[in-house]
Design a protein around this motif. Structure first.
Motif, PDB file in Angstrom:
ATOM      1  N   ILE A 249       0.831  -1.210   0.000  1.00  0.00           N
ATOM      2  CA  ILE A 249       0.000   0.000   0.000  1.00  0.00           C
ATOM      3  C   ILE A 249       0.865   1.260   0.000  1.00  0.00           C
ATOM      4  O   ILE A 249       0.611   2.196  -0.757  1.00  0.00           O
ATOM      5  CB  ILE A 249      -0.964  -0.031   1.199  1.00  0.00           C
ATOM      6  N   THR A 250       1.893   1.300   0.815  1.00  0.00           N
ATOM      7  CA  THR A 250       2.753   2.490   0.820  1.00  0.00           C
ATOM      8  C   THR A 250       3.584   2.574  -0.459  1.00  0.00           C
ATOM      9  O   THR A 250       3.997   3.645  -0.863  1.00  0.00           O
ATOM     10  CB  THR A 250       3.688   2.494   2.047  1.00  0.00           C
ATOM     11  N   ASP A 251       3.831   1.438  -1.079  1.00  0.00           N
ATOM     12  CA  ASP A 251       4.548   1.412  -2.359  1.00  0.00           C
ATOM     13  C   ASP A 251       3.660   1.994  -3.473  1.00  0.00           C
ATOM     14  O   ASP A 251       4.154   2.670  -4.385  1.00  0.00           O
ATOM     15  CB  ASP A 251       4.937  -0.036  -2.688  1.00  0.00           C
ATOM     16  N   ASN A 252       2.381   1.685  -3.416  1.00  0.00           N
ATOM     17  CA  ASN A 252       1.376   2.253  -4.334  1.00  0.00           C
ATOM     18  C   ASN A 252       1.726   2.055  -5.800  1.00  0.00           C
ATOM     19  O   ASN A 252       1.492   2.929  -6.631  1.00  0.00           O
ATOM     20  CB  ASN A 252       1.186   3.751  -4.054  1.00  0.00           C
ATOM     21  N   LYS A 253       2.262   0.898  -6.127  1.00  0.00           N
ATOM     22  CA  LYS A 253       2.619   0.634  -7.519  1.00  0.00           C
ATOM     23  C   LYS A 253       1.474  -0.057  -8.270  1.00  0.00           C
ATOM     24  O   LYS A 253       1.320   0.139  -9.464  1.00  0.00           O
ATOM     25  CB  LYS A 253       3.872  -0.254  -7.566  1.00  0.00           C
ATOM     26  N   CYS A 254       0.737  -0.886  -7.565  1.00  0.00           N
ATOM     27  CA  CYS A 254      -0.222  -1.764  -8.239  1.00  0.00           C
ATOM     28  C   CYS A 254      -1.670  -1.322  -8.002  1.00  0.00           C
ATOM     29  O   CYS A 254      -2.033  -0.935  -6.888  1.00  0.00           O
ATOM     30  CB  CYS A 254      -0.055  -3.203  -7.744  1.00  0.00           C
ATOM     31  N   GLY A 255      -2.469  -1.435  -9.047  1.00  0.00           N
ATOM     32  CA  GLY A 255      -3.878  -1.071  -8.931  1.00  0.00           C
ATOM     33  C   GLY A 255      -4.708  -2.104  -8.194  1.00  0.00           C
ATOM     34  O   GLY A 255      -5.807  -1.817  -7.728  1.00  0.00           O
ATOM     35  N   ALA A 256      -4.208  -3.328  -8.097  1.00  0.00           N
ATOM     36  CA  ALA A 256      -4.928  -4.383  -7.382  1.00  0.00           C
ATOM     37  C   ALA A 256      -3.987  -5.075  -6.406  1.00  0.00           C
ATOM     38  O   ALA A 256      -2.818  -5.289  -6.710  1.00  0.00           O
ATOM     39  CB  ALA A 256      -5.497  -5.408  -8.366  1.00  0.00           C
ATOM     40  N   ILE A 257      -4.506  -5.363  -5.226  1.00  0.00           N
ATOM     41  CA  ILE A 257      -3.740  -6.065  -4.192  1.00  0.00           C
ATOM     42  C   ILE A 257      -4.521  -7.312  -3.809  1.00  0.00           C
ATOM     43  O   ILE A 257      -5.711  -7.233  -3.491  1.00  0.00           O
ATOM     44  CB  ILE A 257      -3.529  -5.177  -2.949  1.00  0.00           C
ATOM     45  N   SER A 258      -3.857  -8.448  -3.858  1.00  0.00           N
ATOM     46  CA  SER A 258      -4.518  -9.700  -3.528  1.00  0.00           C
ATOM     47  C   SER A 258      -3.919 -10.291  -2.253  1.00  0.00           C
ATOM     48  O   SER A 258      -2.704 -10.416  -2.127  1.00  0.00           O
ATOM     49  CB  SER A 258      -4.352 -10.697  -4.693  1.00  0.00           C
ATOM     50  N   ILE A 259      -4.790 -10.625  -1.306  1.00  0.00           N
ATOM     51  CA  ILE A 259      -4.363 -11.196  -0.021  1.00  0.00           C
ATOM     52  C   ILE A 259      -5.099 -12.519   0.175  1.00  0.00           C
ATOM     53  O   ILE A 259      -6.315 -12.534   0.364  1.00  0.00           O
ATOM     54  CB  ILE A 259      -4.675 -10.236   1.147  1.00  0.00           C
TER      55      ILE A 259
END
Lengths: 417, 58
Positions: free
Chosen positions: A284-294
Motif C-alpha cells: 500500500i505504501t509502495d502504491n505501484k499496483c492497482g490491485a492487491i490480492s491477499i
C-alpha cells in the motif's frame, strides 16, 4: 525474551476521509477518481511528524529500542524486554506453555489517546493461515499423451470443442487437478483473452502479499509448462532481506501462477516479509499496483489489530488500489486460534474473516470446483453455449451493477476482471 | 510421594500468583494511573487457557 512491538498510529479526521472515499467513487463529484499518493494521504490524514516523533521519544524513554519508523504506513517497530513492555504499557504478560499474552488492555499516556490505536506484539496468540485449499484428488484414468497440446488448442479455439469446456486438467503425480485453462474456462475469461484483453500492462501490476519467499524456477516452470508468456515479476522485500522459504510457499506460488494465468499481460509484484502485516503495508505504501490480492486469514488477533489494518485498507482505497481478500473455504465457521499448536484451525462457531469484512476491501469467496469426468478423462462439469460469446459459469457483472468498488483499473480502457 | 509433589506444585502456584499480584501493583504505580487504555488489545484466547500461574521469563 525480546518482544517485537509494533505501535500502530491512527488516522485523524475520519469523517473527512469517509467523505473523500465516497466522493472518489461518485462520478458527479470533483474528487471522482482523483486518487491520493501515500505522501498526500499522510499529510491529510496521518499523524503530524511531530506527533510521531513524540511517540518515538516516549518509547525510548521507556527503554524500548526503536527499530524503524514507517511514516507512510503509520507504524513504529520497537524491541523490548517483557519487563520493559509491561512497564511502558501498564499491563502484565503471562505465559502458558508456548503461548504468552497480556492479561489486560495496554495503556498509553493520555496525550496519545486516539493517536495510538493498537500495540501489536504483546502476545503470540494469533496466527495467519493461507486460504488455498489443500486437497488430494484421487487419481483417474490416464490422459491422452498430447493432452497439453490439446489444452493449448482449446484456449486458442474455444469453439472447437464444445461441451468440454474445462478440458484438460493437469496430471500431477498421478492425480488429476485443475490447470490454468480450467480457471479461465470456469470464469468465462477465454473470450476476453482471445479478444486481446490479457490484463493491464505495465506500469500497472497486481500486488501479492506473502509471508514466504518462493523458488524462481518453480515460477518459470509454470510459465513454460503451459506456454504462458514469461513472468514480469518483481520481488519486493520491505525489510531488505528475504524471510526465506517456509510452508506458505505453496500459497505464494499459487498466487503468483494464477495471477499470471488470469492476466498474462499484467506484471506481478510480490511483497514478501515474515510478517504478513508488513507485506500488506508495503504493497500500500509502495502504491505501484492497482490491485492487491491477499489470500490469507488471521485468527486469534485482537480487534485493535484489525483496527490498525483497516486504516491501511482505507489508505489503499483513497489511492485507488483495489484490495481483494480471500475468505477461504472454511465456511461460516471460519478460522479459530488453536493455542496448543499456535496455528489457525477451522472453527466450530461463527468466525467471520475479519480482514475480508473490512468495508474497504472486496471479499472473495472460496470456490470449490467439482469436476466430472467423461470416458476420455475430460472434465465435463461445465458446458458452455455456442459461438465465441459462449457463456459458462463464472462471475459476471450484471446490468446496472457498478464496477468493482474503489477500482483504479476501472478508469482505464482495459480492465482486468 | 504423589501428595508431596502436589503440595509442592500448589505452593509454587500460590507463590507465582502472589508474585504476579505484586508485579501488577508495581507496574500500576510505575506507569501511573490515568493513561488511555487501548480497547480490545489483548488476546481473547488467554481466558480460555485455564488458570495461568506462570509469569513469563523476563
Amino acid at each position: 525474551m525480546t518482544l517485537k512491538i509494533t505501535v500502530v498510529l491512527g488516522i485523524h479526521d475520519q469523517a473527512k476521509l469517509d467523505r473523500l472515499l465516497a466522493d472518489q467513487q461518485n462520478p458527479s463529484s470533483a474528487e471522482y477518481h482523483h486518487w491520493l499518493t501515500p505522501a498526500q494521504f499522510a499529510r491529510r490524514f496521518g499523524p503530524a511528524p511531530e506527533q510521531t516523533d513524540a511517540v518515538v521519544q516516549w518509547l525510548r524513554g521507556q527503554g524500548l529500542q526503536v527499530m524503524s519508523i514507517n511514516r507512510l504506513g503509520r507504524t513504529i517497530d520497537a524491541a523490548a524486554s517483557v519487563a520493559q513492555a509491561e512497564g511502558a504499557f501498564a499491563t502484565t504478560i503471562v505465559e502458558h506453555g508456548a503461548s504468552y499474552g497480556n492479561t489486560a488492555d495496554p495503556s498509553v499516556p493520555a496525550k496519545f489517546a486516539g493517536l495510538i490505536v493498537a500495540i501489536n506484539g504483546l502476545d503470540n496468540m494469533h496466527a495467519v493461515m493461507p486460504a488455498g485449499l489443500r486437497r488430494q484428488l484421487p487419481a483417474t484414468s490416464a490422459r491422452s499423451p498430447n493432452w497439453l497440446t490439446l489444452a493449448l488448442a482449446d484456449v486458442a479455439h474455444p469453439e472447437a470443442d464444445e461441451g468440454f469446456a474445462s478440458a484438460p486438467d493437469v496430471n500431477v503425480g498421478g492425480s488429476i487437478t485443475f490447470g490454468p485453462f480450467d480457471i479461465e474456462t470456469y470464469y468465462n475469461e477465454t473470450p476476453l483473452i482471445t479478444g486481446g484483453n490479457s490484463g493491464t500492462a505495465s506500469p500497472d501490476c497486481v500486488a501479492l502479499a506473502e509471508d514466504s519467499d518462493y523458488l524462481d524456477s518453480a515460477v518459470s516452470l509454470f510459465a513454460t509448462g503451459f506456454s504462458f508468456p514469461s513472468f514480469n515479476i518483481t520481488r519486493v522485500l520491505p525489510s531488505g532481506t528475504s524471510p526465506g522459504i517456509n510452508g506458505d510457499e505453496t500459497e505464494a506460488l499459487l498466487d503468483i501462477d494464477y495471477a499470471h494465468a488470469t492476466a498474462p499481460a499484467t506484471p506481478v509484484n510480490v511483497y514478501v516479509n515474515s510478517s504478513l502485516y508488513t507485506s500488506i503495508q508495503s504493497s500500500i505504501t509502495d502504491n505501484k499496483c492497482g490491485a492487491i490480492s491477499i489470500s490469507f486469514g488471521y485468527c486469534g488477533a485482537s480487534s485493535s489489530f484489525y483496527t490498525g489494518l483497516d486504516t491501511l485498507f482505507a489508505q489503499a482505497a483513497s489511492q485507488g488500489q483495489s484490495v481483494f481478500v480471500s475468505t477461504g473455504d472454511w465456511g461460516a465457521a471460519g478460522l479459530a486460534y488453536n493455542s496448543s499448536t499456535n496455528t489457525c484451525a477451522a472453527g466450530t462457531t461463527l468466525n467471520p474473516s475479519e480482514m475480508a469484512a473490512s468495508p474497504h476491501v472486496t471479499a472473495v469467496g472460496g470456490t470449490t470446483f467439482t469436476p466430472q469426468w467423461d470416458a476420455s478423462g475430460n472434465d465435463i462439469s461445465v458446458v458452455c453455449g455456442a459461438g465465441r460469446n459462449r457463456k459458462c459459469v463464472g462471475i459476471e457483472r450484471r446490468r446496472g451493477e457498478p464496477d468493482f468498488p474503489q477500482a483504479r483499473v476501472a478508469s482505464r480502457s482495459r480492465r482486468t476482471e | 510421594m504423589r501428595t508431596a509433589h502436589k503440595l509442592t506444585w500448589m505452593a509454587g502456584a500460590i507463590a507465582a500468583i502472589a508474585g504476579w499480584t505484586l508485579a501488577i501493583s508495581a507496574i500500576a504505580s510505575a506507569a501511573g494511573v490515568g493513561g488511555a487504555k487501548l480497547a480490545n488489545n489483548h488476546p481473547a484466547g488467554l481466558a480460555q487457557l485455564g488458570p495461568v500461574v506462570m509469569q513469563i521469563q523476563r
